[in-house]
Design a protein around this motif. Structure first.
Motif, PDB file in Angstrom:
ATOM      1  N   UNK A 266     -25.891  29.013  31.036  1.00  0.00           N
ATOM      2  CA  UNK A 266     -26.407  30.018  30.755  1.00  0.00           C
ATOM      3  C   UNK A 266     -26.046  30.539  29.096  1.00  0.00           C
ATOM      4  N   UNK A 267     -25.372  29.671  28.569  1.00  0.00           N
ATOM      5  CA  UNK A 267     -24.862  30.055  27.253  1.00  0.00           C
ATOM      6  C   UNK A 267     -25.746  29.543  26.186  1.00  0.00           C
ATOM      7  N   UNK A 268     -25.664  30.137  24.687  1.00  0.00           N
ATOM      8  CA  UNK A 268     -26.360  29.411  23.867  1.00  0.00           C
ATOM      9  C   UNK A 268     -25.965  28.156  23.461  1.00  0.00           C
ATOM     10  N   UNK A 269     -24.693  27.796  23.552  1.00  0.00           N
ATOM     11  CA  UNK A 269     -24.246  26.331  23.232  1.00  0.00           C
ATOM     12  C   UNK A 269     -24.697  25.819  21.928  1.00  0.00           C
ATOM     13  N   UNK A 270     -24.306  26.587  20.799  1.00  0.00           N
ATOM     14  CA  UNK A 270     -24.407  26.338  19.472  1.00  0.00           C
ATOM     15  C   UNK A 270     -23.657  25.160  18.978  1.00  0.00           C
TER      16      UNK A 270
END
Length: 263
Positions: free
Chosen positions: A169-173
């Motif tokens: 669910x995280x952006x994972x930049x």
């Protein structure tokens, strides 16, 4: 990727303290109402995430270039625990290499609204353990192996498996490191996600653009501190686990999981 999905992901990011709330449109902060009477109604009401009931991912397990077994990661259904709707999630790894038998099962029941773990179970080397988690009370009751209760370090607990789904669910930049003190055992904190790079991974299920993440949970059976575990998530709104390298103290060697089928 749809605008609606980006709004929902931003809302999830704010909920876990990664971005200031002012960066999220007001519409994204609307909370879902209380669960309905039927599980089908609950399924219609929960916030959208990149996984849901019916998801089943099949993997070939390898040691080096050799196939040694199979694994499944599934979300078979929505159920209820402590009168709360939860995703039932499972990970099963089976195989054999160098005379060492692999037979590991992990189960996590994840609150559909708060994305916290409410029950966690694992069966490793004939050592079944199951934990009832009470986030609001910050209390854990270990049911199997020994009967004991202790205080959790967090009111938003995660376990080894719910951690993977939460990461989806995280952006994972790329280049970012996400750190959380949310593992349900004190000695499992901090939980760390290092976003290493983007890659491309060819599997029997297709060719995927991926985001490569190094997960670290101290004393974890799968993602131990000082290890070389990796998870390759598909670089799309599904965030499928395309490839996983497991490196934990329960195993005397590294194994890898390669996506074979999506059901």
């Amino acid at each position: 990727m749809s605008a609606g999905w980006l709004v929902r992901r931003a809302a999830a990011t704010v909920a876990f303290g990664l971005l200031p709330a002012t960066s999220v449109p007001a519409a994204a902060q609307t909370r879902v109402g209380p669960p309905q009477d039927s599980l089908s109604a609950i399924a219609d009401e929960v916030p959208e995430v990149p996984f849901g009931p019916g998801e089943e991912l099949g993997y070939q397990v390898k040691y080096g270039v050799f196939g040694i077994g199979n694994a499944r990661m599934t979300v078979p259904r929505i159920d209820t625990i402590h009168d709360r709707p939860v995703y039932v999630t499972e990970l099963e790894i089976k195989g054999s290499v160098l005379g060492y038998g692999l037979d590991q099962r992990f189960y996590s029941w994840i609150d559909t609204e708060k994305l916290v773990s409410r029950r966690f179970g694992k069966d490793e080397k004939d050592r079944p353990r199951e934990y009832e988690l009470f986030p609001e009370e910050r209390r854990v009751h270990q049911i199997q192996n020994r009967d004991t209760t202790w205080t959790m370090p967090t009111s938003e607990p995660l376990d080894d498996l719910s951690f993977v789904h939460f990461a989806r669910t995280l952006p994972l930049e790329v280049g970012e490191t996400y750190e959380f003190n949310r593992y349900f055992k004190e000695d499992g904190n901090p939980v760390i996600l290092k976003v290493l790079r983007k890659d491309e991974r060819e599997t029997k299920a297709g060719v995927f653009s991926t985001i490569v993440v190094q997960p670290i949970i101290p004393n974890s059976s799968l993602y131990s501190e000082g290890g070389n575990a990796e998870i390759h998530f598909s670089d799309d709104e599904r965030r499928l686990v395309v490839y996983m390298k497991v490196d934990g103290p329960i195993l005397p060697f590294n194994i890898t999981m390669h996506l074979e089928e999506i059901r």
